[in-house]
Design an enzyme around this catalytic site. Structure first.
Site, PDB file in Angstrom:
ATOM      1  CB  SER A  17      -0.975  -0.004   1.183  1.00 41.20           C
ATOM      2  OG  SER A  17      -0.318   0.196   2.403  1.00 41.20           O
ATOM      3  NE  ARG A  65      20.101 -12.401   6.865  1.00 41.96           N
ATOM      4  CZ  ARG A  65      18.786 -12.156   6.984  1.00 41.96           C
ATOM      5  NH1 ARG A  65      18.254 -11.169   6.317  1.00 41.96           N
ATOM      6  NH2 ARG A  65      18.033 -12.884   7.763  1.00 41.96           N
ATOM      7  CG  MET A  90       8.046  -7.111   6.028  1.00 46.49           C
ATOM      8  SD  MET A  90       8.190  -5.571   6.981  1.00 46.49           S
ATOM      9  CE  MET A  90       7.784  -6.185   8.598  1.00 46.49           C
ATOM     10  CB  ILE A  92      17.869  -7.984   8.542  1.00 53.73           C
ATOM     11  CG1 ILE A  92      16.882  -7.784   9.693  1.00 53.73           C
ATOM     12  CG2 ILE A  92      19.207  -7.331   8.834  1.00 53.73           C
ATOM     13  CD1 ILE A  92      17.290  -8.435  10.993  1.00 53.73           C
ATOM     14  CG  HIS A 109      10.172   1.399  11.724  1.00 56.94           C
ATOM     15  ND1 HIS A 109      10.301   0.025  11.588  1.00 56.94           N
ATOM     16  CD2 HIS A 109       9.930   1.616  13.038  1.00 56.94           C
ATOM     17  CE1 HIS A 109      10.164  -0.543  12.767  1.00 56.94           C
ATOM     18  NE2 HIS A 109       9.932   0.391  13.667  1.00 56.94           N
ATOM     19  CB  THR A 141      22.667   3.618   8.755  1.00 54.28           C
ATOM     20  OG1 THR A 141      21.824   3.378   9.892  1.00 54.28           O
ATOM     21  CG2 THR A 141      22.573   5.082   8.337  1.00 54.28           C
ATOM     22  CG  LEU A 144      16.461  -3.521  12.352  1.00 54.16           C
ATOM     23  CD1 LEU A 144      16.253  -3.908  10.899  1.00 54.16           C
ATOM     24  CD2 LEU A 144      16.048  -4.644  13.281  1.00 54.16           C
ATOM     25  CD  GLN A 173      -1.350  10.940   9.372  1.00 51.12           C
ATOM     26  OE1 GLN A 173      -0.625  11.807   8.879  1.00 51.12           O
ATOM     27  NE2 GLN A 173      -2.667  10.989   9.294  1.00 51.12           N
ATOM     28  CD  GLU A 174       3.267   2.992   7.690  1.00 53.22           C
ATOM     29  OE1 GLU A 174       3.767   2.421   6.711  1.00 53.22           O
ATOM     30  OE2 GLU A 174       2.916   2.378   8.707  1.00 53.22           O
TER      31      GLU A 174
HETATM   32  C1  GAR Z   1       4.020  -0.699   6.687  1.00 55.36           C
HETATM   33  O1  GAR Z   1       3.287  -0.435   7.843  1.00 55.36           O
HETATM   34  C2  GAR Z   1       5.494  -0.370   6.890  1.00 55.36           C
HETATM   35  O2  GAR Z   1       5.690   0.736   7.721  1.00 55.36           O
HETATM   36  C3  GAR Z   1       5.991  -1.631   7.555  1.00 55.36           C
HETATM   37  O3  GAR Z   1       5.326  -2.672   6.860  1.00 55.36           O
HETATM   38  C4  GAR Z   1       4.061  -2.198   6.389  1.00 55.36           C
HETATM   39  C5  GAR Z   1       3.962  -2.494   4.910  1.00 55.36           C
HETATM   40  O4  GAR Z   1       2.670  -2.198   4.437  1.00 55.36           O
HETATM   41  N1  GAR Z   1       7.401  -1.741   7.479  1.00 55.36           N
HETATM   42  C6  GAR Z   1       8.167  -2.238   8.453  1.00 55.36           C
HETATM   43  O5  GAR Z   1       7.712  -2.670   9.495  1.00 55.36           O
HETATM   44  C7  GAR Z   1       9.654  -2.236   8.167  1.00 55.36           C
HETATM   45  N2  GAR Z   1      10.418  -2.385   9.372  1.00 55.36           N
HETATM   46  P1  GAR Z   1       2.403  -2.051   2.862  1.00 55.36           P
HETATM   47  O6  GAR Z   1       2.928  -3.327   2.208  1.00 55.36           O
HETATM   48  O7  GAR Z   1       0.921  -1.968   2.753  1.00 55.36           O
HETATM   49  O8  GAR Z   1       3.108  -0.822   2.366  1.00 55.36           O
END
Ligand code: GAR
Length: 213
Positions: A17, A65, A90, A92, A109, A141, A144, A173-174
């Protein structure tokens, strides 16, 4: 600012999203590829529906990895990105990967960093009883969920919030701040200075957004 659209590669693992919010924001960018470590990621379907190259590189087929990250970085570089956007990626990333894309690697994040790096951020925020939660866009960076912060949005916590209701308001808000951060990057307005990011031509700095919601 470049004379041509800024070339963006998006990395994601799930529904995408945030990628969608960026793709639909009318930014001076071209998303030249979307890459996922999960072949079933919904974000890949959305990319295909927009005619954007959608590439699955299944991490399960590559147990090492470091070796996986070399493949991933090579795939990304094939698309000559000016910017790499982690949008719900998701996994590292190895230090070597991060070094290859230094200064052109952004992440979002779902917390007000440096609080709550890692997973289950909404649940942990509620457990701690914080009154303000939110989300952060930052340069990546090797540490994490760390790195120079570009923009944050604050979301007040309500007494009756559950991890799900809080997550939904943070996600809204993201979708607001990630396109904004990508726009600023594309316009060449992000200036790094001793671990801080300042916004060029904006002495008052708009990079803290309060929702009041
Ligand atoms: C979002 O909430 C993003 O902030 C989080 O995963 C979700 C992805 O949603 N990211 C993390 O937690 C990274 N550490 P989306 O696939 O709908 O964009």
């Amino acid at each position: 600012m470049l004379a041509r659209p800024v070339r963006v590669v998006v990395l994601l693992s799930g529904r995408g999203s945030n990628f969608r919010a960026i793709a639909e924001a009318g930014l001076p960018i071209e998303v030249v590829a979307v890459v996922s470590n999960r072949p079933d990621a919904g974000g890949l379907d959305y990319a295909r529906s927009r005619g954007i190259p959608a590439i699955a590189l299944d991490h399960k087929a590559h147990p090492d990895r470091e070796a996986y990250d070399v493949l991933l970085a090579d795939e990304i570089e094939r698309h000559r990105p000016d910017l790499v956007v982690l949008a719900g990626y998701m996994r590292i990333l190895s230090t070597a990967f991060i070094a290859r894309f230094e200064d052109r690697l952004l992440n979002i994040h779902p917390s007000l960093l440096p609080s709550f790096p890692g997973l289950r951020t909404h649940e942990r925020a509620l457990d701690e009883g914080v009154k303000v939660h939110g989300c952060t866009v930052h340069f990546v960076t090797p540490q994490l969920d760390h790195g120079p912060i570009v923009v944050q949005a604050a979301v007040p916590v309500r007494a009756d919030d559950t991890p799900q209701t809080l997550a939904a308001r943070v996600l809204e808000q993201e979708h607001r701040i990630y396109p904004l951060a990508v726009r600023w990057f594309a316009e060449g307005r992000l200036v790094k200075n001793h671990g801080r990011v300042n916004l060029k031509d904006d002495p008052a700095s708009q990079s803290v957004l309060s929702t009041g919601a």
